[in-house]
Design an enzyme around this catalytic site. Structure first.
Site, PDB file in Angstrom:
ATOM      1  N   THR A 127       0.780  -1.175  -0.094  1.00  0.00           N
ATOM      2  CA  THR A 127      -0.238   0.045   0.088  1.00  0.00           C
ATOM      3  C   THR A 127       0.809   1.307  -0.046  1.00  0.00           C
ATOM      4  OG1 THR A 127      -0.180  -0.090   2.546  1.00  0.00           O
ATOM      5  CG2 THR A 127      -1.724  -1.028   1.320  1.00  0.00           C
TER       6      THR A 127
ATOM      7  N   GLY B 234       1.962  -9.143   4.115  1.00  0.00           N
ATOM      8  CA  GLY B 234       0.764  -9.713   4.409  1.00  0.00           C
ATOM      9  C   GLY B 234       0.739 -10.440   5.664  1.00  0.00           C
TER      10      GLY B 234
ATOM     11  N   TRP C 226       4.986  -1.690   4.609  1.00  0.00           N
ATOM     12  CA  TRP C 226       3.878  -1.061   3.687  1.00  0.00           C
ATOM     13  C   TRP C 226       3.642   0.494   4.029  1.00  0.00           C
ATOM     14  CZ3 TRP C 226      -0.286   0.099   7.029  1.00  0.00           C
ATOM     15  CH2 TRP C 226      -0.400  -0.559   8.104  1.00  0.00           C
TER      16      TRP C 226
ATOM     17  N   ASN D 278       3.833  -6.139  12.289  1.00  0.00           N
ATOM     18  CA  ASN D 278       3.600  -7.161  13.285  1.00  0.00           C
ATOM     19  C   ASN D 278       4.313  -8.400  12.883  1.00  0.00           C
ATOM     20  OD1 ASN D 278       0.945  -6.576  11.849  1.00  0.00           O
ATOM     21  ND2 ASN D 278       0.805  -8.872  12.614  1.00  0.00           N
TER      22      ASN D 278
ATOM     23  N   ASP E 189      -0.831  -6.880  17.355  1.00  0.00           N
ATOM     24  CA  ASP E 189      -0.919  -6.397  15.825  1.00  0.00           C
ATOM     25  C   ASP E 189      -0.563  -4.853  15.996  1.00  0.00           C
ATOM     26  OD1 ASP E 189      -1.174  -6.324  13.115  1.00  0.00           O
ATOM     27  OD2 ASP E 189      -3.636  -6.196  13.495  1.00  0.00           O
TER      28      ASP E 189
ATOM     29  N   ASP F 273       1.706  -2.674  14.505  1.00  0.00           N
ATOM     30  CA  ASP F 273       2.864  -2.490  13.860  1.00  0.00           C
ATOM     31  C   ASP F 273       3.599  -1.263  14.096  1.00  0.00           C
ATOM     32  OD1 ASP F 273       0.858  -3.167  10.798  1.00  0.00           O
ATOM     33  OD2 ASP F 273       1.329  -4.260  12.242  1.00  0.00           O
TER      34      ASP F 273
ATOM     35  N   ARG G 179       2.135   2.416  17.451  1.00  0.00           N
ATOM     36  CA  ARG G 179       0.580   1.864  17.622  1.00  0.00           C
ATOM     37  C   ARG G 179       0.573   1.254  18.945  1.00  0.00           C
ATOM     38  NH1 ARG G 179      -1.523  -1.631  12.539  1.00  0.00           N
ATOM     39  NH2 ARG G 179      -3.034  -2.082  14.127  1.00  0.00           N
TER      40      ARG G 179
END
Length: 538
Positions: free
Chosen positions: A179, A195, A246, A264, A307, A309, A334
């Site tokens: 992205t 991914g 990303w 992550n 999660d 990141d 995060r």
């Protein structure tokens, strides 16, 4: 073949001369103040503009110069858009009087003076991809680069919108996704991918800007015999361990280092098969863009199980710590921590929470890296954790003003309930679930002193809030959004000076100069808005 490449152009009505010369290496290193040639404005990722025609004394006179609606191609099947409705993501470029925007598999050139579409490119993706976000273009000379939903890298001619070439970044059947807005450094076009669904290994890659040929690939988790392998139980866990790249990074030309954050580790939420700190996931990494070799790392979330990141912007700051000049990078992560790291060696300088409540960490170690509390890992009965996976902040870009010395970030104070669902010895993909994400706390804009991480001012939204894109200017202004409002703050004290309600949630704003006028531009859904000062009648 389901893929379709279509260029809709109105170039017969537009002199090609208006497109100018694009961006050469000199203008990439020293971008003109009146343009916006990269996703974050320049290599520093500060999202700070030296323009000040619009300032804290006259911003109340800002009014709409033009608005336009754009439309995109229509997919023939699969999980595409409804009809031809599109949503512009990320941040546009503005070079030589032309705005360049992307949305999923679409791209546009738009006249920055009036919003007229100059050309539109559309290519239908080839499968049901898991991600439909796209953060924008990279540019070099007359060449544009963006990444499609099915993970193909596309190069277009900026004057015509015609495709120069299209090449796969990775196999879309494996649910890789990209992205980030590509970025050109010297003769290297930098792209990244990752991914979660199939336990992949994320990587950063350099390609030839002219041909798209791969120059090097840097995997973000180690292989057998490489440094960091001892932080994984075995090579299988590491090579399937995630760490996607990303979000675009920043670049220090003096040191020739590119800084970026990694995502992550995999499996997500379920750590049973990956005991250890899981390097180099959820980390800030510095690599040499000529070789792809890692110079240093700083792990923001060791053994991440929530999660979190570290795939957030890594912002360059030339500052002063304890009376001494320092070359730094900063990230609001995060996991709720604000990190400042010496960009010459990766050593931690500041590691402090920037949200009110953090309960997953036992503090920080000698390196400034957080120490996870094992009691806060996901469990069968659910574990209450502050912050949630996305509430402290997320990928929308922050801003740093060298004028105020403040780092601005959109933030939330919510918690999450983390459940473990895959109890196998070798869980896969998402091995858990999060409930109540972001509940229990308000959203706000925070201004942090980069030297200490202390909150200098905050604006708490009555509703909404959370991670949003920001931009600061030399006019002592901070532009951002909440819900469908574009808002201007006094960058020094946080007072709201102006706002305008739009038809959809705005993305990160930019600013540019044309014909002696300073514009503030933002995309919101499929609508484009450009604002200028409303000069009083003479």
């Amino acid at each position: 073949m389901r893929a379709r490449n279509i260029v809709f152009a109105v170039l017969c009505l537009v002199p090609l001369a208006m497109f100018g010369k694009g961006l050469d290496e000199t203008s990439l290193k020293n971008p003109p103040a009146d343009s916006w040639g990269m996703y974050n404005g320049d290599y520093t990722a500060r999202r700070f503009s030296s323009l000040k025609l619009i300032n804290d004394m006259n911003v109340q006179n800002l009014s709409l110069a033009w608005t336009a609606q754009i439309s995109g191609g229509t997919p023939t099947s699969g999980r595409g858009r409804i009809g031809n409705v599109v949503r512009v993501g990320g941040s546009p470029l503005m070079v030589d009087g032309v705005l360049y925007l992307t949305a999923n598999d679409n791209a546009w050139a738009v006249d920055a003076r009036n919003g007229r579409t100059l050309w539109h490119f559309y290519r239908e993706s080839t499968g049901d991809e898991p991600v439909t976000a796209n953060k924008g273009f990279g540019m070099y000379g007359d060449w544009l680069y963006f990444i499609t939903r099915d993970n193909f890298l596309v190069s277009l001619d900026s004057k015509t919108g015609k495709q120069r070439w299209i090449l796969p970044v990775s196999d879309p059947k494996q649910f890789y996704f990209s992205t980030m807005a590509p970025i050109v450094i010297g003769n290297h076009l930098i792209v990244g991918t990752g991914g979660d669904s199939l336990d992949l290994s994320g990587f950063l890659q350099a390609r030839d800007p002219e041909t798209g040929e791969v120059q090097w690939t840097h995997y973000n988790t180690p292989r057998a015999g490489e440094p960091g392998m001892d932080t994984w139980p075995d090579e299988y866990a590491s090579t399937h361990g995630g760490g996607g790249a990303w979000v675009q990074g920043s670049y220090d030309a003096q040191q020739n280092l590119y800084f970026y954050g990694t995502a992550n580790p995999n499996p997500v939420y379920a750590p049973k098969s990956r005991a250890g700190s899981d390097l180099y996931t959820s980390s800030i990494i510095a690599v040499n863009p000529d070789t792809g070799k890692m110079a240093w790392y700083f792990q923001a979330s060791p053994h991440d199980t929530h999660d979190w990141d570290a795939a957030c912007d890594v912002v360059m700051i030339d500052g002063t710590i304890d009376g001494k000049p320092r070359k730094l990078v900063a990230q609001a992560s995060r996991n709720g921590y604000f990190f400042v790291v010496d960009r010459t060696n990766g050593k931690g300088v500041v590691s402090v929470p920037f949200i009110d409540t953090i309960n997953w960490s036992k503090g920080t170690d000698a390196k400034g890296q957080p120490i996870p509390d094992p009691e806060k890992e996901p469990s069968l009965g659910g574990t209450l954790v502050w912050p949630s996976s996305g509430s402290a902040t997320n990928w929308p870009p922050p801003s740093f003003s060298p004028q105020t010395g403040l780092f601005y970030v959109g933030s939330g104070e919510g918690y999450g309930l983390f459940y473990l669902s895959d109890t196998d010895d070798h869980p896969e993909g998402y091995g858990g679930i999060e409930s109540g994400q972001g509940s229990g706390g308000p959203g706000s804009i925070k201004a942090l002193d980069y030297r200490t991480g202390k909150v200098v001012w905050r604006h708490v939204w009555p509703a909404g809030g959370g991670a949003v894109g920001l931009m600061s200017t030399a006019g002592n202004l901070l532009f951002t959004s909440n819900a469908t409002d574009l808002v201007a703050f006094n960058a020094t004290n946080g007072k709201i000076l102006w706002h305008s309600q739009l038809l959809a949630a705005p993305n990160a704003p930019i600013t540019y100069m044309l014909d002696g006028k300073q514009y503030v531009f933002v995309a919101a859904g499929d609508m484009l808005y450009a604002f200028v000062l409303n000069q009083p009648a003479k």
